[in-house]
Design a protein around this motif. Sequence first.
Motif, PDB file in Angstrom:
ATOM      1  N   GLY A  74      22.055  39.371  39.301  1.00 53.05           N
ATOM      2  CA  GLY A  74      21.826  39.538  37.872  1.00 53.05           C
ATOM      3  C   GLY A  74      22.990  40.151  37.118  1.00 53.05           C
ATOM      4  O   GLY A  74      24.156  39.841  37.388  1.00 53.05           O
ATOM      5  N   PRO A  75      22.681  41.050  36.183  1.00 50.06           N
ATOM      6  CA  PRO A  75      23.746  41.645  35.355  1.00 50.06           C
ATOM      7  C   PRO A  75      24.724  42.496  36.157  1.00 50.06           C
ATOM      8  O   PRO A  75      25.882  42.644  35.753  1.00 50.06           O
ATOM      9  CB  PRO A  75      22.970  42.503  34.348  1.00 50.06           C
ATOM     10  N   TYR A  76      24.277  43.052  37.291  1.00 50.39           N
ATOM     11  CA  TYR A  76      25.188  43.846  38.112  1.00 50.39           C
ATOM     12  C   TYR A  76      26.285  42.968  38.710  1.00 50.39           C
ATOM     13  O   TYR A  76      27.457  43.356  38.741  1.00 50.39           O
ATOM     14  CB  TYR A  76      24.414  44.554  39.216  1.00 50.39           C
ATOM     15  N   LEU A  77      25.914  41.794  39.193  1.00 48.48           N
ATOM     16  CA  LEU A  77      26.915  40.880  39.745  1.00 48.48           C
ATOM     17  C   LEU A  77      27.854  40.381  38.655  1.00 48.48           C
ATOM     18  O   LEU A  77      29.065  40.266  38.870  1.00 48.48           O
ATOM     19  CB  LEU A  77      26.215  39.696  40.424  1.00 48.48           C
ATOM     20  N   ILE A  78      27.307  40.107  37.469  1.00 51.78           N
ATOM     21  CA  ILE A  78      28.146  39.670  36.346  1.00 51.78           C
ATOM     22  C   ILE A  78      29.163  40.762  35.999  1.00 51.78           C
ATOM     23  O   ILE A  78      30.338  40.480  35.722  1.00 51.78           O
ATOM     24  CB  ILE A  78      27.272  39.324  35.133  1.00 51.78           C
ATOM     25  N   ALA A  79      28.707  42.015  35.998  1.00 52.81           N
ATOM     26  CA  ALA A  79      29.611  43.120  35.680  1.00 52.81           C
ATOM     27  C   ALA A  79      30.687  43.270  36.752  1.00 52.81           C
ATOM     28  O   ALA A  79      31.856  43.523  36.434  1.00 52.81           O
ATOM     29  CB  ALA A  79      28.809  44.418  35.546  1.00 52.81           C
ATOM     30  N   LEU A  80      30.312  43.123  38.019  1.00 51.05           N
ATOM     31  CA  LEU A  80      31.292  43.232  39.108  1.00 51.05           C
ATOM     32  C   LEU A  80      32.340  42.132  38.998  1.00 51.05           C
ATOM     33  O   LEU A  80      33.548  42.393  39.106  1.00 51.05           O
ATOM     34  CB  LEU A  80      30.582  43.167  40.454  1.00 51.05           C
ATOM     35  N   LEU A  81      31.888  40.907  38.756  1.00 50.43           N
ATOM     36  CA  LEU A  81      32.836  39.804  38.597  1.00 50.43           C
ATOM     37  C   LEU A  81      33.678  39.973  37.335  1.00 50.43           C
ATOM     38  O   LEU A  81      34.860  39.606  37.310  1.00 50.43           O
ATOM     39  CB  LEU A  81      32.083  38.470  38.550  1.00 50.43           C
ATOM     40  N   GLY A  82      33.069  40.530  36.270  1.00 54.37           N
ATOM     41  CA  GLY A  82      33.831  40.786  35.054  1.00 54.37           C
ATOM     42  C   GLY A  82      34.942  41.790  35.278  1.00 54.37           C
ATOM     43  O   GLY A  82      36.062  41.627  34.761  1.00 54.37           O
ATOM     44  N   SER A  83      34.676  42.834  36.059  1.00 52.48           N
ATOM     45  CA  SER A  83      35.711  43.821  36.365  1.00 52.48           C
ATOM     46  C   SER A  83      36.820  43.216  37.209  1.00 52.48           C
ATOM     47  O   SER A  83      38.007  43.486  36.988  1.00 52.48           O
ATOM     48  CB  SER A  83      35.089  45.007  37.108  1.00 52.48           C
ATOM     49  N   VAL A  84      36.442  42.374  38.176  1.00 49.47           N
ATOM     50  CA  VAL A  84      37.448  41.708  39.011  1.00 49.47           C
ATOM     51  C   VAL A  84      38.320  40.787  38.160  1.00 49.47           C
ATOM     52  O   VAL A  84      39.558  40.756  38.300  1.00 49.47           O
ATOM     53  CB  VAL A  84      36.768  40.926  40.149  1.00 49.47           C
ATOM     54  N   LYS A  85      37.689  40.025  37.252  1.00 48.37           N
ATOM     55  CA  LYS A  85      38.448  39.113  36.394  1.00 48.37           C
ATOM     56  C   LYS A  85      39.388  39.876  35.468  1.00 48.37           C
ATOM     57  O   LYS A  85      40.576  39.519  35.342  1.00 48.37           O
ATOM     58  CB  LYS A  85      37.475  38.266  35.572  1.00 48.37           C
ATOM     59  N   LEU A  86      38.879  40.909  34.814  1.00 48.20           N
ATOM     60  CA  LEU A  86      39.713  41.698  33.907  1.00 48.20           C
ATOM     61  C   LEU A  86      40.868  42.342  34.655  1.00 48.20           C
ATOM     62  O   LEU A  86      42.019  42.332  34.173  1.00 48.20           O
ATOM     63  CB  LEU A  86      38.860  42.772  33.229  1.00 48.20           C
ATOM     64  N   SER A  87      40.608  42.886  35.825  1.00 48.51           N
ATOM     65  CA  SER A  87      41.647  43.551  36.600  1.00 48.51           C
ATOM     66  C   SER A  87      42.702  42.553  37.066  1.00 48.51           C
ATOM     67  O   SER A  87      43.905  42.836  37.028  1.00 48.51           O
ATOM     68  CB  SER A  87      41.031  44.272  37.798  1.00 48.51           C
ATOM     69  N   ALA A  88      42.263  41.369  37.518  1.00 48.68           N
ATOM     70  CA  ALA A  88      43.209  40.373  38.013  1.00 48.68           C
ATOM     71  C   ALA A  88      44.098  39.838  36.891  1.00 48.68           C
ATOM     72  O   ALA A  88      45.320  39.706  37.059  1.00 48.68           O
ATOM     73  CB  ALA A  88      42.450  39.227  38.685  1.00 48.68           C
ATOM     74  N   VAL A  89      43.494  39.541  35.732  1.00 51.05           N
ATOM     75  CA  VAL A  89      44.277  38.996  34.617  1.00 51.05           C
ATOM     76  C   VAL A  89      45.272  40.022  34.094  1.00 51.05           C
ATOM     77  O   VAL A  89      46.461  39.727  33.914  1.00 51.05           O
ATOM     78  CB  VAL A  89      43.337  38.524  33.489  1.00 51.05           C
ATOM     79  N   SER A  90      44.800  41.232  33.826  1.00 51.46           N
ATOM     80  CA  SER A  90      45.694  42.266  33.287  1.00 51.46           C
ATOM     81  C   SER A  90      46.763  42.646  34.300  1.00 51.46           C
ATOM     82  O   SER A  90      47.926  42.860  33.928  1.00 51.46           O
ATOM     83  CB  SER A  90      44.882  43.498  32.872  1.00 51.46           C
ATOM     84  N   GLY A 242      32.133  49.520  24.789  1.00 53.30           N
ATOM     85  CA  GLY A 242      30.747  49.794  25.140  1.00 53.30           C
ATOM     86  C   GLY A 242      30.219  48.779  26.134  1.00 53.30           C
ATOM     87  O   GLY A 242      30.791  48.583  27.197  1.00 53.30           O
ATOM     88  N   SER A 243      29.128  48.122  25.779  1.00 52.89           N
ATOM     89  CA  SER A 243      28.522  47.138  26.679  1.00 52.89           C
ATOM     90  C   SER A 243      28.829  45.698  26.279  1.00 52.89           C
ATOM     91  O   SER A 243      28.242  44.767  26.845  1.00 52.89           O
ATOM     92  CB  SER A 243      27.003  47.341  26.712  1.00 52.89           C
ATOM     93  N   SER A 244      29.735  45.494  25.314  1.00 54.49           N
ATOM     94  CA  SER A 244      30.039  44.130  24.880  1.00 54.49           C
ATOM     95  C   SER A 244      30.807  43.350  25.930  1.00 54.49           C
ATOM     96  O   SER A 244      30.763  42.117  25.953  1.00 54.49           O
ATOM     97  CB  SER A 244      30.831  44.159  23.563  1.00 54.49           C
ATOM     98  N   VAL A 245      31.543  44.040  26.791  1.00 52.38           N
ATOM     99  CA  VAL A 245      32.242  43.419  27.911  1.00 52.38           C
ATOM    100  C   VAL A 245      31.616  43.950  29.194  1.00 52.38           C
ATOM    101  O   VAL A 245      31.665  45.156  29.448  1.00 52.38           O
ATOM    102  CB  VAL A 245      33.753  43.730  27.887  1.00 52.38           C
ATOM    103  N   PRO A 246      31.004  43.106  30.019  1.00 57.26           N
ATOM    104  CA  PRO A 246      30.335  43.592  31.232  1.00 57.26           C
ATOM    105  C   PRO A 246      31.338  44.058  32.276  1.00 57.26           C
ATOM    106  O   PRO A 246      32.164  43.278  32.758  1.00 57.26           O
ATOM    107  CB  PRO A 246      29.552  42.359  31.723  1.00 57.26           C
ATOM    108  N   LEU A 247      31.274  45.345  32.607  1.00 56.14           N
ATOM    109  CA  LEU A 247      32.144  45.932  33.621  1.00 56.14           C
ATOM    110  C   LEU A 247      31.301  46.771  34.565  1.00 56.14           C
ATOM    111  O   LEU A 247      30.317  47.396  34.149  1.00 56.14           O
ATOM    112  CB  LEU A 247      33.225  46.802  32.973  1.00 56.14           C
TER     113      LEU A 247
END
Length: 298
Positions: A74-90, A242-247
Motif C-alpha cells: 500500500g502507501p508504505y511501499l509507495i513511500a519506500l519506492l518514492g524515496s528510492v526514486k528521489l534519492s537515485a535521481v538527485s 509535507g505529505s504531497s510527496v510520498p517518502l
Amino acid sequence: MTATLPRAGAVPVASVKRRGRAPGLLAVLPLLVFTAIAFGLPALAMLNGAFTVKDQATGAASYTAQNMTASLQGPYLIALLGSVKLSAVSAGIATVLGLLLAQAVVTSRFRALREAVLTASGVLANFGGVPLAFAFVATLGNSGVLTQHLGLKDKGWDLYGFSGLTLVYLYFLIPLMVLTITPALEGLRVQWREAAQNNGASQAQYWRHVALPVLTPSLLGGFVLLFGSAFAAYATAAAMVGSSVPLVTLQIADALSGNVLVGQENVALALSLDMVLVAGLVMAVYLPLQRRSARWLA
C-alpha cells in the motif's frame, strides 16, 4: 642436526605479541562500549519492535512478520519506492554536476578559488533541514522572490513537487560530491595525460579510455554516498512538502505520531528496518568500491 636452545631470560615472541595487544584492546574498549550502547541497543529495540504485534484489547505482545508485510504494501511501499526514486535521481544529477565542478576546481590555477570552493562545499554539504526549506520557499515558493520576479508560477513551476524537492536536495548533494571526488581527481597522474597526448589521443579520448575508467569506482562510490544521504533526509522534506510527496521518512513520522492510524508504532519500526536494509545494501556496494578506488589511486 643440533637444536637451538633459548637463551636465559629470553621472552617468547608470542608472549610479546600478546602483551602488545592488551593495551590496544583496553584503549579501544570505551569505543566498543559506546558503539554497543549508542547503536547496538537501538538496533535491537528496532528489530524487536518490527516483529512484535501488540493486541490493543489485552495488551499482549506476540512475534510475527505482520509489521514487515504491512511495510511493503500500500502507501508504505509507495513511500519506500518514492524515496528510492528521489534519492537515485538527485544522486545521479549531483554526481555529474559535482564531477564537473570538482574538475574545474582541481584544474584551476587560482589556489584561493580552490580553497574557497572546498570550504563552501564543506559548509553547504551540512546545510539542510528547516533553514534550507525556508530559504527555498522564500526564493522559489509560490510567493517567492524569484517566482514572482520571473513569473515562474505562470510557466508551471512548482517547488512543492518531486522536481522541486530534487532541486533542493541538489543544494547539499553537489557540494558533498565535490568533497568526495576531489581527492580522486587529484590522484590522476600527470604522466597518464602526457602519455595519452604523446600517442595522439584527444582530450575526449583521454577521459573516455584513461581517466573515467580509473575514476569509475570513486564515481560509483560517490553516487552511493549521495544516495544514502538523500535517502535518510527528513527535516527538509517534512518542512517543505509535507505529505504531497510520498517518502518513507515522512511515513515513519506519521506512524510514530499516530497521524494516520493509532497503534502503528511498530509498523514505523518495520519501515525503519526497511531503511536499514537498504542502507546496508548501499554500504555493501560502497565499501568495496572505495577500496578498489584507493588501490588504483594510491
